[in-house]
Write an enzyme that holds these catalytic residues in place. Sequence first.
Site, PDB file in Angstrom:
ATOM      1  N   ALA A   1      17.996  47.015  55.310  1.00  0.00           N
ATOM      2  CA  ALA A   1      18.704  46.688  56.562  1.00  0.00           C
ATOM      3  C   ALA A   1      18.883  45.181  56.676  1.00  0.00           C
ATOM      4  CB  ALA A   1      17.924  47.239  57.759  1.00  0.00           C
ATOM      5  N   GLY A   2      18.918  44.529  55.519  1.00  0.00           N
ATOM      6  CA  GLY A   2      19.106  43.074  55.500  1.00  0.00           C
ATOM      7  C   GLY A   2      20.564  42.718  55.735  1.00  0.00           C
TER       8      GLY A   2
ATOM      9  N   ARG B   1      22.507  36.284  39.001  1.00  0.00           N
ATOM     10  CA  ARG B   1      22.120  37.617  39.497  1.00  0.00           C
ATOM     11  C   ARG B   1      21.102  38.254  38.551  1.00  0.00           C
ATOM     12  NH1 ARG B   1      27.673  37.109  39.956  1.00  0.00           N
ATOM     13  NH2 ARG B   1      28.625  37.454  41.993  1.00  0.00           N
TER      14      ARG B   1
ATOM     15  N   VAL C   1      24.125  48.664  45.118  1.00  0.00           N
ATOM     16  CA  VAL C   1      24.624  47.323  45.457  1.00  0.00           C
ATOM     17  C   VAL C   1      23.670  46.243  44.936  1.00  0.00           C
ATOM     18  CG1 VAL C   1      25.337  45.827  47.389  1.00  0.00           C
ATOM     19  CG2 VAL C   1      25.727  48.292  47.533  1.00  0.00           C
TER      20      VAL C   1
ATOM     21  N   ASN D   1      21.394  43.673  43.013  1.00  0.00           N
ATOM     22  CA  ASN D   1      21.691  42.986  41.756  1.00  0.00           C
ATOM     23  C   ASN D   1      20.497  42.904  40.823  1.00  0.00           C
ATOM     24  OD1 ASN D   1      24.441  42.087  41.611  1.00  0.00           O
ATOM     25  ND2 ASN D   1      24.049  40.790  43.403  1.00  0.00           N
TER      26      ASN D   1
ATOM     27  N   ASP E   1      34.798  41.773  44.067  1.00  0.00           N
ATOM     28  CA  ASP E   1      35.399  40.737  43.210  1.00  0.00           C
ATOM     29  C   ASP E   1      36.922  40.756  43.331  1.00  0.00           C
ATOM     30  OD1 ASP E   1      32.791  40.264  42.429  1.00  0.00           O
ATOM     31  OD2 ASP E   1      32.911  41.599  40.693  1.00  0.00           O
TER      32      ASP E   1
ATOM     33  N   ARG F   1      37.956  39.052  46.489  1.00  0.00           N
ATOM     34  CA  ARG F   1      37.879  37.582  46.324  1.00  0.00           C
ATOM     35  C   ARG F   1      39.047  37.081  45.479  1.00  0.00           C
ATOM     36  NH1 ARG F   1      31.365  37.637  45.463  1.00  0.00           N
ATOM     37  NH2 ARG F   1      30.845  37.484  47.672  1.00  0.00           N
TER      38      ARG F   1
ATOM     39  N   HIS G   1      29.748  42.604  36.910  1.00  0.00           N
ATOM     40  CA  HIS G   1      29.680  41.829  38.165  1.00  0.00           C
ATOM     41  C   HIS G   1      28.716  40.660  37.934  1.00  0.00           C
ATOM     42  CE1 HIS G   1      29.717  40.926  42.396  1.00  0.00           C
ATOM     43  NE2 HIS G   1      28.421  41.123  42.507  1.00  0.00           N
TER      44      HIS G   1
HETATM   45  N1  LIG Z   1      26.850  44.245  44.248  1.00  0.00           N
HETATM   46  C1  LIG Z   1      27.311  43.294  45.051  1.00  0.00           C
HETATM   47  O1  LIG Z   1      28.512  43.002  45.087  1.00  0.00           O
HETATM   48  C2  LIG Z   1      26.369  42.570  45.966  1.00  0.00           C
HETATM   49  C3  LIG Z   1      26.861  41.790  47.024  1.00  0.00           C
HETATM   50  C4  LIG Z   1      25.956  41.151  47.858  1.00  0.00           C
HETATM   51  C5  LIG Z   1      24.582  41.291  47.655  1.00  0.00           C
HETATM   52  N2  LIG Z   1      24.149  42.039  46.624  1.00  0.00           N
HETATM   53  C6  LIG Z   1      22.727  42.264  46.388  1.00  0.00           C
HETATM   54  O2  LIG Z   1      22.242  43.106  47.433  1.00  0.00           O
HETATM   55  C7  LIG Z   1      20.839  42.890  47.614  1.00  0.00           C
HETATM   56  C8  LIG Z   1      20.548  42.662  49.098  1.00  0.00           C
HETATM   57  O3  LIG Z   1      21.105  41.454  49.544  1.00  0.00           O
HETATM   58  P1  LIG Z   1      20.898  40.970  51.059  1.00  0.00           P
HETATM   59  O4  LIG Z   1      21.630  39.696  51.208  1.00  0.00           O
HETATM   60  O5  LIG Z   1      21.171  42.085  51.986  1.00  0.00           O
HETATM   61  O6  LIG Z   1      19.314  40.676  51.043  1.00  0.00           O
HETATM   62  P2  LIG Z   1      18.311  40.696  52.304  1.00  0.00           P
HETATM   63  O7  LIG Z   1      17.091  40.014  51.871  1.00  0.00           O
HETATM   64  O8  LIG Z   1      19.029  40.201  53.511  1.00  0.00           O
HETATM   65  O9  LIG Z   1      18.027  42.250  52.532  1.00  0.00           O
HETATM   66  C9  LIG Z   1      17.327  43.033  51.612  1.00  0.00           C
HETATM   67  C10 LIG Z   1      16.483  44.013  52.406  1.00  0.00           C
HETATM   68  O10 LIG Z   1      15.878  44.921  51.504  1.00  0.00           O
HETATM   69  C11 LIG Z   1      14.618  45.263  52.076  1.00  0.00           C
HETATM   70  N3  LIG Z   1      13.748  45.872  51.072  1.00  0.00           N
HETATM   71  C12 LIG Z   1      13.083  45.277  50.058  1.00  0.00           C
HETATM   72  N4  LIG Z   1      12.400  46.200  49.351  1.00  0.00           N
HETATM   73  C13 LIG Z   1      12.628  47.398  49.936  1.00  0.00           C
HETATM   74  C14 LIG Z   1      12.219  48.715  49.655  1.00  0.00           C
HETATM   75  N5  LIG Z   1      11.416  49.007  48.633  1.00  0.00           N
HETATM   76  N6  LIG Z   1      12.675  49.703  50.459  1.00  0.00           N
HETATM   77  C15 LIG Z   1      13.477  49.451  51.505  1.00  0.00           C
HETATM   78  N7  LIG Z   1      13.907  48.204  51.810  1.00  0.00           N
HETATM   79  C16 LIG Z   1      13.494  47.194  51.028  1.00  0.00           C
HETATM   80  C17 LIG Z   1      14.096  43.957  52.622  1.00  0.00           C
HETATM   81  O11 LIG Z   1      13.058  44.140  53.563  1.00  0.00           O
HETATM   82  C18 LIG Z   1      15.356  43.349  53.213  1.00  0.00           C
HETATM   83  O12 LIG Z   1      15.494  43.643  54.581  1.00  0.00           O
HETATM   84  C19 LIG Z   1      20.497  41.704  46.711  1.00  0.00           C
HETATM   85  O13 LIG Z   1      19.947  42.165  45.503  1.00  0.00           O
HETATM   86  C20 LIG Z   1      21.844  41.043  46.456  1.00  0.00           C
HETATM   87  O14 LIG Z   1      21.871  40.309  45.261  1.00  0.00           O
HETATM   88  C21 LIG Z   1      25.013  42.683  45.773  1.00  0.00           C
HETATM   89  O1  LIG Z   2      26.437  36.466  44.423  1.00  0.00           O
HETATM   90  C1  LIG Z   2      25.494  37.223  44.614  1.00  0.00           C
HETATM   91  O2  LIG Z   2      24.385  37.038  44.107  1.00  0.00           O
HETATM   92  C2  LIG Z   2      25.642  38.405  45.541  1.00  0.00           C
HETATM   93  C3  LIG Z   2      26.790  39.281  45.213  1.00  0.00           C
HETATM   94  O3  LIG Z   2      26.707  39.797  43.919  1.00  0.00           O
HETATM   95  C4  LIG Z   2      28.117  38.622  45.463  1.00  0.00           C
HETATM   96  O4  LIG Z   2      28.952  38.604  44.562  1.00  0.00           O
HETATM   97  O5  LIG Z   2      28.332  38.153  46.604  1.00  0.00           O
END
Ligand SMILES: NC(=O)c1ccc[n+]([C@@H]2O[C@H](COP(=O)([O-])OP(=O)(O)OC[C@H]3O[C@@H](n4cnc5c(N)ncnc54)[C@H](O)[C@@H]3O)[C@@H](O)[C@H]2O)c1
Ligand SMILES: O=C(O)C[C@H](O)C(=O)O
Length: 308
Positions: A8-9, A88, A118, A120, A148, A151, A175
């Site tokens: 829920a981040g 990543r 989602v 990384n 991507d 963007r 990615h």
């Molecule tokens: N694929 C993509 O395009 C993409 C885009 C953006 C972010 N991301 C990735 O998404 C992930 C989350 O990013 P964010 O900015 O929301 O981070 P964040 O820190 O804001 O949120 C992550 C949440 O995960 C929770 N968490 C950790 N371990 C957990 C578990 N075992 N069970 C349940 N919840 C758990 C944390 O408490 C936190 O609230 C990162 O790995 C980031 O790199 C990927």
């Molecule tokens: O850049 C990152 O690490 C998060 C995500 O993969 C993104 O592209 O925004």
Amino acid sequence: MKVTVVGAGAVGASCAEYIAIKDFASEVVLLDIKEGYAEGKAMDLMQTASLNGFDTKITGTTNDYSKTAGSDIAVITSGIPRKPGMTREELIGINAGIVKTVSSSLIEHSPNAIIIVVSNPMDTMTYLVHKTTDLPKNRIIGMGGALDSARFKYRLAEALGAPISDVDGMVIGGHSDKGMVPLTRLATRNSVPVSEFISDERLEQVAADTKVGGATLTGLLGTSAWYAPGAAVSGLVQAIACDQKKIFPCSTLLEGEYGLNDLCIGAPVVLGRNGIEKIVEIELSDAEKAKLAESAEGVKKTNGLLEL
Ligand SMILES: NC(=O)c1ccc[n+]([C@@H]2O[C@H](COP(=O)([O-])OP(=O)(O)OC[C@H]3O[C@@H](n4cnc5c(N)ncnc54)[C@H](O)[C@@H]3O)[C@@H](O)[C@H]2O)c1
Ligand SMILES: O=C(O)C[C@H](O)C(=O)O
């Protein structure tokens, strides 16, 4: 239609918000490991319902997977995001353990769910879900290419001096900062190839800026982005929930398509009620094929770090 979002981040909450605003799901469950956090985010989001005009019910839970039971779609955003200067791929050590546990708990309570990964490094996390669960490949989808490509369109519109709605384009491949393959040759402004409007050099710059899109935002924000990632996930969820048959580039298990095997990497797919309903093989130029092959090598190198 019940959707669970684990984590829920920043990204998880943004994704839940966009799903709710589009008002196609009856229920969104937010789950986080941090005590009270998902409950708080859910309550805050629900207090926007009368303001934003949606009826989707959003609830939160601290790690209680029984609340997620019977989900049709589950999104995994749990894990750590990168900090400025990181790649990543450096997140694999912590995130692999989280994604493995979370996917197994989700499937235990929602055996028919379609999983969207989602966290990384996303292509490797998607591959990990394939390797550690027995879900069919159509029900494991990695989100990266949709973001991507958004963007890419932003950068194209900027270079063209055109509205974004006039621009189309797609990014395939891994990615990652180096692995993305923006398909500049196929990008269009209202059906006209963009090369009619801008120089090759400017188009190369657009591609280069697209590839470091996530790193650029991480440098500005101190952590990675969330609005466009959340919107991109909500687009995939809506395409599945509403059986839209839309094409998005998604990370999917390739078994010979594009000459690649045994990895998950971004390729165009048709998304509908069954998840990935078709992998679309488009004719690539020799240069594009070489870039995709190099990208695949990078993803496989990261996959090699998994303890399977
Ligand atoms: N694929 C993509 O395009 C993409 C885009 C953006 C972010 N991301 C990735 O998404 C992930 C989350 O990013 P964010 O900015 O929301 O981070 P964040 O820190 O804001 O949120 C992550 C949440 O995960 C929770 N968490 C950790 N371990 C957990 C578990 N075992 N069970 C349940 N919840 C758990 C944390 O408490 C936190 O609230 C990162 O790995 C980031 O790199 C990927
Ligand atoms: O850049 C990152 O690490 C998060 C995500 O993969 C993104 O592209 O925004």
